[in-house]
Enzyme design. Structure first.
Site, PDB file in Angstrom:
ATOM      1  N   SER A 138      15.708   9.118   8.162  1.00 49.18           N
ATOM      2  CA  SER A 138      16.924   9.356   8.811  1.00 49.18           C
ATOM      3  C   SER A 138      16.787   8.673   9.725  1.00 49.18           C
ATOM      4  CB  SER A 138      16.903  10.882   9.049  1.00 49.18           C
ATOM      5  OG  SER A 138      17.988  10.906  10.030  1.00 49.18           O
ATOM      6  N   TYR A 151      13.489  18.828  12.753  1.00 46.84           N
ATOM      7  CA  TYR A 151      13.856  17.651  11.474  1.00 46.84           C
ATOM      8  C   TYR A 151      13.370  16.163  12.375  1.00 46.84           C
ATOM      9  CZ  TYR A 151      17.263  14.949   8.837  1.00 46.84           C
ATOM     10  OH  TYR A 151      17.788  14.352   8.031  1.00 46.84           O
TER      11      TYR A 151
HETATM   12  P1  NAD Z   1      21.450  18.127   0.158  1.00 48.59           P
HETATM   13  O1  NAD Z   1      21.177  19.482   0.864  1.00 48.59           O
HETATM   14  O2  NAD Z   1      22.661  17.809  -0.211  1.00 48.59           O
HETATM   15  O3  NAD Z   1      20.098  17.806  -0.970  1.00 48.59           O
HETATM   16  C1  NAD Z   1      18.748  18.357  -0.696  1.00 48.59           C
HETATM   17  C2  NAD Z   1      18.077  18.477  -1.906  1.00 48.59           C
HETATM   18  O4  NAD Z   1      16.601  18.762  -1.519  1.00 48.59           O
HETATM   19  C3  NAD Z   1      18.904  19.700  -2.559  1.00 48.59           C
HETATM   20  O5  NAD Z   1      18.536  19.131  -3.967  1.00 48.59           O
HETATM   21  C4  NAD Z   1      17.875  20.847  -2.439  1.00 48.59           C
HETATM   22  O6  NAD Z   1      17.893  21.672  -3.665  1.00 48.59           O
HETATM   23  C5  NAD Z   1      16.203  20.222  -2.315  1.00 48.59           C
HETATM   24  N1  NAD Z   1      15.300  20.828  -1.698  1.00 48.59           N
HETATM   25  C6  NAD Z   1      15.485  21.558  -0.737  1.00 48.59           C
HETATM   26  N2  NAD Z   1      14.441  22.440  -0.517  1.00 48.59           N
HETATM   27  C7  NAD Z   1      13.560  21.998  -1.513  1.00 48.59           C
HETATM   28  C8  NAD Z   1      12.157  22.537  -1.811  1.00 48.59           C
HETATM   29  N3  NAD Z   1      11.769  23.410  -1.400  1.00 48.59           N
HETATM   30  N4  NAD Z   1      11.749  22.089  -3.119  1.00 48.59           N
HETATM   31  C9  NAD Z   1      12.527  21.371  -3.935  1.00 48.59           C
HETATM   32  N5  NAD Z   1      13.803  20.633  -3.515  1.00 48.59           N
HETATM   33  C10 NAD Z   1      14.250  21.168  -2.512  1.00 48.59           C
HETATM   34  O7  NAD Z   1      21.053  16.958   1.301  1.00 48.59           O
HETATM   35  P2  NAD Z   1      21.324  15.316   1.547  1.00 48.59           P
HETATM   36  O8  NAD Z   1      22.153  15.179   2.631  1.00 48.59           O
HETATM   37  O9  NAD Z   1      21.472  14.901   0.174  1.00 48.59           O
HETATM   38  O10 NAD Z   1      19.827  15.132   1.981  1.00 48.59           O
HETATM   39  C11 NAD Z   1      18.755  14.422   1.410  1.00 48.59           C
HETATM   40  C12 NAD Z   1      17.785  13.738   2.123  1.00 48.59           C
HETATM   41  O11 NAD Z   1      18.375  12.653   3.006  1.00 48.59           O
HETATM   42  C13 NAD Z   1      17.123  14.717   3.270  1.00 48.59           C
HETATM   43  O12 NAD Z   1      15.741  14.340   3.329  1.00 48.59           O
HETATM   44  C14 NAD Z   1      17.939  14.367   4.518  1.00 48.59           C
HETATM   45  O13 NAD Z   1      17.132  14.685   5.521  1.00 48.59           O
HETATM   46  C15 NAD Z   1      18.037  13.005   4.394  1.00 48.59           C
HETATM   47  N6  NAD Z   1      19.243  12.673   5.200  1.00 48.59           N
HETATM   48  C16 NAD Z   1      20.316  12.890   4.975  1.00 48.59           C
HETATM   49  C17 NAD Z   1      21.571  12.458   5.904  1.00 48.59           C
HETATM   50  C18 NAD Z   1      22.751  12.897   5.926  1.00 48.59           C
HETATM   51  O14 NAD Z   1      23.525  12.690   6.659  1.00 48.59           O
HETATM   52  N7  NAD Z   1      23.249  13.816   4.949  1.00 48.59           N
HETATM   53  C19 NAD Z   1      21.200  11.661   6.817  1.00 48.59           C
HETATM   54  C20 NAD Z   1      19.958  11.039   7.064  1.00 48.59           C
HETATM   55  C21 NAD Z   1      18.856  11.368   6.070  1.00 48.59           C
END
Ligand code: NAD
Length: 256
Positions: A138, A151
Site C-alpha cells: 500500500s 495497518y
Molecule cells: P477486500 O476487503 O475487498 O478484500 C480482502 C480479501 O482478503 C477478502 O477476500 C477477504 O476475505 C480476505 N481475507 C481477509 N482476512 C482473511 C483471512 N484471515 N484469511 C483469508 N483471507 C482473508 O479488500 P481490498 O481493498 O481488495 O484489499 C486487498 C489488499 O489490497 C489488502 O492487502 C489491502 O491492504 C490492499 N490495499 C487496498 C487498498 C484500497 O484502497 N482498497 C489500497 C492499498 C492496498
C-alpha cells in the site's frame, strides 16, 4: 503448460480483479478468501476464461491451512509459478483506543501470512528455478496516516519482507516485488470511509474528498485494472531483473 497463480484474498476487491486479469491471460488459479461464495466465484471465472481454478478457504492466520492450500495447488496444477499476497484487513482508530485484538489480526493477515505463504511455495519455486512473488502492500507501506497504527506497521513490514525475498530469490530465479496502491474503491475502503467518518466526526462524502483522496494529486480512486496490468508484468518470464521493488500507483501521493 499454463502457468499457475495463487492469489490470497481473491474472492473480493483487488484480489478478485487480479484473478480476473490473470485468468484472462490463461493462468490457472487458486482462489482464497473468507467470502462464503468463494467456490462459485472460482467456478465462474474458470468458465468465463476457460482456465482451471479451485477455491481454498484457508484462513491466512493459520500456517497449517496455508501449507495445505499450497500443497493442494501443487497437486492439482503441478507447480505454483506466481504467488500474490493480497489478503488484508483494516481497522482505523486512535492509538489509545486501538484494540489489541485488531493489532494482532492486522499484523497476522497483512504481514505474517505473506511469510507463511512465501515459505510454503519457496521449495517448489527453488526446485524449478522460477517463481514470482507479488505483495500487495500500500502507499501506507511508505507513508503513514493517523489512526492506522497496525495497518501502516504491517505494510511497512511487508516491504521489508519483499526486499529480503528478492535478495534470497535472486540466485534461484525467484523475484519478489511489492505493489503500493493509493485508494482503490473496494469493500475494505467502504469500511474505512465509515470508520474515518466516525473518527474525524465527518460525513462519508467529506471523508472521501477531504481525508482519503486529499493526499493524492490525482483525485480518482486507482482502477483495479491498472493493478492487474502491473501484476501481470511483474509475473512475466521476462521480468527476471525486476525484483525487490515497490511499484507505487498512488495518484501522485508520494510525489509530494
Ligand atoms: P477486500 O476487503 O475487498 O478484500 C480482502 C480479501 O482478503 C477478502 O477476500 C477477504 O476475505 C480476505 N481475507 C481477509 N482476512 C482473511 C483471512 N484471515 N484469511 C483469508 N483471507 C482473508 O479488500 P481490498 O481493498 O481488495 O484489499 C486487498 C489488499 O489490497 C489488502 O492487502 C489491502 O491492504 C490492499 N490495499 C487496498 C487498498 C484500497 O484502497 N482498497 C489500497 C492499498 C492496498
Amino acid at each position: 503448460m499454463p502457468k499457475t497463480a495463487i492469489i490470497t484474498g481473491s474472492t473480493s476487491g483487488i484480489g478478485l480483479g487480479l484473478a480476473q486479469a490473470f485468468a484472462a491471460n490463461g493462468y490457472n488459479l487458486v482462489f482464497n478468501g473468507l467470502e462464503k461464495n468463494g467456490a462459485e466465484i472460482a467456478a465462474g471465472v474458470a468458465q468465463e476464461h476457460g482456465v482451471d481454478t479451485f477455491f481454498s478457504p484457508a484462513n491466512m492466520l493459520d500456517p497449517e491451512q496455508v501449507r495445505e492450500m499450497v500443497a493442494q495447488a501443487e497437486t492439482r496444477f503441478g507447480q505454483v509459478d506466481v504467488l500474490i499476497n493480497n489478503a488484508g484487513v483494516q481497522h482505523v482508530a486512535p492509538i489509545d483506543e486501538f484494540p489489541e485484538a485488531k493489532w494482532d489480526l492486522i499484523i497476522g493477515v497483512n504481514l505474517s501470512s505473506a511469510f507463511h505463504t512465501s515459505k510454503a511455495v519457496w521449495p517448489g519455486m527453488k526446485k524449478r528455478g522460477f517463481g514470482r512473488i507479488i505483495n500487495i502492500a500500500s502507499v501506507h507501506g511508505i507513508r503513514a496516516s493517523e489512526y492506522k497504527a497496525a495497518y501502516v506497521a504491517a505494510k511497512h513490514g511487508i516491504i521489508g519482507l519483499t526486499k529480503v525475498l528478492a535478495l534470497e530469490g535472486a540466485p534461484l530465479g525467484i523475484t519478489c516485488n511489492a505493489i503500493c496502491p493509493g485508494y482503490v474503491r473496494t469493500p475494505l475502503v467502504e469500511g474505512q470511509i465509515e470508520d474515518q467518518a466516525r473518527s474525524h466526526g465527518m460525513s462519508e462524502e467529506e471523508v472521501v474528498g477531504k481525508v482519503m483522496l486529499k493526499k493524492q494529486a490525482v483525485k480518482d480512486f486507482v482502477p483495479i485494472e491498472l493493478l492487474g496490468e502491473m501484476a501481470l508484468l511483474l509475473a512475466s518470464g521476462g521480468a527476471n531483473t525486476l525484483t525487490g521493488t515497490t511499484q507505487v500507483i498512488d495518484g501522485g501521493w508520494t510525489a509530494q
